[in-house]
Design a protein around this motif. Structure first.
Motif, short mmCIF file in Angstrom:
data_model
loop_
_atom_site.label_atom_id
_atom_site.label_comp_id
_atom_site.label_asym_id
_atom_site.label_seq_id
_atom_site.Cartn_x
_atom_site.Cartn_y
_atom_site.Cartn_z
N ILE A 44 -43.77 48.94 2.32
CA ILE A 44 -42.56 49.75 2.52
C ILE A 44 -41.32 48.92 2.23
CG2 ILE A 44 -41.19 51.00 4.23
CD1 ILE A 44 -43.91 51.84 5.52
N HIS A 45 -41.29 47.67 2.71
CA HIS A 45 -40.18 46.76 2.38
C HIS A 45 -39.98 46.68 0.87
CE1 HIS A 45 -38.42 44.54 5.81
NE2 HIS A 45 -39.55 44.81 6.45
N ALA A 46 -41.08 46.44 0.15
CA ALA A 46 -41.00 46.26 -1.30
C ALA A 46 -40.52 47.53 -1.99
CB ALA A 46 -42.37 45.84 -1.85
N ASN A 47 -41.00 48.68 -1.53
CA ASN A 47 -40.60 49.94 -2.15
C ASN A 47 -39.14 50.28 -1.85
OD1 ASN A 47 -43.07 50.33 -3.39
ND2 ASN A 47 -43.92 51.50 -1.69
N LEU A 48 -38.68 49.93 -0.66
CA LEU A 48 -37.26 50.12 -0.33
C LEU A 48 -36.39 49.22 -1.20
CD1 LEU A 48 -37.56 50.35 3.55
CD2 LEU A 48 -36.71 52.18 2.05
N ASP A 49 -36.83 47.98 -1.41
CA ASP A 49 -36.10 47.07 -2.29
C ASP A 49 -36.02 47.62 -3.71
OD1 ASP A 49 -35.54 45.23 -0.29
OD2 ASP A 49 -37.30 43.98 -0.72
N ARG A 50 -37.11 48.25 -4.14
CA ARG A 50 -37.11 48.86 -5.48
C ARG A 50 -36.07 49.99 -5.55
NH1 ARG A 50 -42.19 49.55 -5.57
NH2 ARG A 50 -42.66 47.57 -6.59
N GLU A 55 -30.42 51.64 -7.16
CA GLU A 55 -29.20 52.21 -6.57
C GLU A 55 -29.44 53.58 -5.95
OE1 GLU A 55 -26.13 51.97 -9.54
OE2 GLU A 55 -25.94 49.80 -9.30
N ILE A 56 -30.67 53.78 -5.45
CA ILE A 56 -30.98 55.01 -4.71
C ILE A 56 -30.60 54.84 -3.25
CG2 ILE A 56 -32.90 56.49 -3.95
CD1 ILE A 56 -34.33 55.67 -6.59
N LEU A 57 -30.78 53.63 -2.72
CA LEU A 57 -30.46 53.30 -1.33
C LEU A 57 -29.57 52.07 -1.28
CD1 LEU A 57 -33.90 53.54 0.56
CD2 LEU A 57 -32.09 55.25 0.51
N THR A 58 -28.92 51.89 -0.13
CA THR A 58 -28.16 50.67 0.14
C THR A 58 -28.96 49.77 1.08
OG1 THR A 58 -27.06 51.57 2.09
CG2 THR A 58 -26.00 51.97 -0.06
N ASP A 59 -28.52 48.53 1.24
CA ASP A 59 -29.17 47.62 2.18
C ASP A 59 -29.13 48.18 3.60
OD1 ASP A 59 -30.04 45.46 0.55
OD2 ASP A 59 -27.97 44.78 0.36
N GLU A 61 -29.05 51.33 4.49
CA GLU A 61 -30.00 52.45 4.59
C GLU A 61 -31.43 51.92 4.69
OE1 GLU A 61 -27.68 56.05 2.25
OE2 GLU A 61 -28.60 54.42 1.08
N LYS A 62 -31.72 50.83 4.00
CA LYS A 62 -33.03 50.21 4.14
C LYS A 62 -33.27 49.79 5.58
CE LYS A 62 -35.74 46.09 3.05
NZ LYS A 62 -35.84 44.80 2.34
N GLY A 63 -32.29 49.14 6.18
CA GLY A 63 -32.42 48.69 7.57
C GLY A 63 -32.65 49.85 8.52
N ARG A 64 -31.90 50.93 8.32
CA ARG A 64 -32.05 52.09 9.21
C ARG A 64 -33.41 52.76 9.02
NH1 ARG A 64 -26.47 52.75 7.95
NH2 ARG A 64 -26.89 54.26 6.31
N THR A 65 -33.90 52.78 7.78
CA THR A 65 -35.22 53.35 7.50
C THR A 65 -36.31 52.56 8.23
OG1 THR A 65 -34.52 54.22 5.34
CG2 THR A 65 -36.89 53.89 5.68
N LEU A 66 -36.27 51.25 8.09
CA LEU A 66 -37.29 50.41 8.74
C LEU A 66 -37.22 50.52 10.26
CD1 LEU A 66 -37.02 47.28 6.44
CD2 LEU A 66 -39.00 48.81 6.64
N ALA A 67 -36.02 50.66 10.79
CA ALA A 67 -35.86 50.74 12.25
C ALA A 67 -36.47 52.01 12.82
CB ALA A 67 -34.38 50.66 12.61
N ARG A 68 -36.65 53.02 11.98
CA ARG A 68 -37.21 54.30 12.45
C ARG A 68 -38.73 54.30 12.47
NH1 ARG A 68 -33.32 56.54 8.47
NH2 ARG A 68 -31.37 56.94 9.60
#
Length: 281
Positions: A44-50, A55-59, A61-68
């Motif tokens: 999931i980390h790697a796919n969020l980084d992708r 430029e689909i997500l910001t850093d 938004e990645k953090g908030r996604t993982l926190a959920r």
């Protein structure tokens, strides 16, 4: 609806968890194997980084996604607050029926139970529960964060309210839901798997080699991936399982799996996940 539990942390399960979390849902990702959960979070980390790179997500938004996303190895802990459960375990009828019996026992009464099955009868799975009106198919495509389609499969007793809810929910995930009825293979795999099987027969009968067969479909039919490469990506064991569901469900010899596919699965050459299939990885 706020809390979603995903059962199984493999390729489909971690993609489903990622997608729900990205769109603001609290997610419990459940797997009996701690190592599988660790791999899922790395993926999931790697796919969020992708997605950030595209430029689909910001850093943030990645953090908030993982926190959920929270992970659990105990089914009871993972589903006790679920509004929706999406099961993404192995494509095996007996395993799914066993899981749904447990989910029915452990989940709150209002919980909707969905399965990501690609071919197995929703009606059969629902019959293992006391809530068949709240059991439905929610068949995502791989890779889940990218692919838009969700097949919404109604079992014989699935209620209109449940179907409407899952259809609306799919749109909230920026997916395109397509309602289908509960027959073997639904729509996607009823059409896809015979095509893959025919490509395997073409290889088996020496019509051409794997690369040539795939190039014909990519260059001549504008498919993004050839059928043999796609089979490797899906997993040859999964392809075989779906073809057997089609063959048994319809009793039609046109769905009989190619002997080459049967032999490759027996030999453990399952495609990309084992490093060997129609191609070497």
């Amino acid at each position: 609806m706020q809390h979603v539990s995903v059962i199984g942390s493999g390729t489909m399960g971690n993609g489903i968890a990622h997608t729900f979390a990205q769109y603001g849902f609290d997610v419990s990702l459940v797997d009996t194997q701690p190592a599988a959960l660790e791999r899922a979070i790395v993926t999931i980390h790697a796919n969020l980084d992708r997605q950030i790179k595209k430029e689909i997500l910001t850093d943030d938004e990645k953090g908030r996604t993982l926190a959920r996303i929270r992970t659990y190895t105990d089914l009871n802990d993972g589903v006790r607050n679920a509004d929706l459960v999406v099961e993404a375990a192995t494509e095996n009828e007996s395993i799914k029926v066993t899981i749904f019996k447990e989910l029915d026992r452990l989940c709150p009464g209002h919980t909707v139970l969905a399965t990501n099955t690609s071919s197995i009868s929703i009606t059969k799975i629902a019959s293992a529960t006391q809530r068949p009106d709240r059991v439905i198919g929610m068949h995502f495509m791989n890779p889940v964060p990218v692919m838009k389609l969700v097949e919404v499969i109604k079992g014989y007793l699935t209620s209109s309210d449940t179907t409407d809810m899952i259809t609306t929910l799919s749109r909230k995930l920026d997916k395109v839901p397509v309602e289908v009825n509960d027959y073997p293979g639904f729509v996607a795999n009823r059409i896809l798997m015979p095509m893959i099987n025919e490509a395997i027969y073409a290889l088996y009968e020496g019509v051409s080699d794997a690369e040539a067969i795939d190039n014909v479909m990519k260059l001549g039919m504008a498919h993004p991936m050839g059928p043999l490469e796609l089979a490797d990506f899906i997993g040859l064991d999964v392809c075989l399982s779906i073809l057997r569901v089609l063959h048994e469900g319809f009793g039609n010899p046109k769905y009989a799996p190619c002997p080459l596919l049967v032999n490759m699965v027996s030999a453990g050459r399952l495609g990309k996940k084992t490093g060997f299939g129609f191609y070497t990885y």
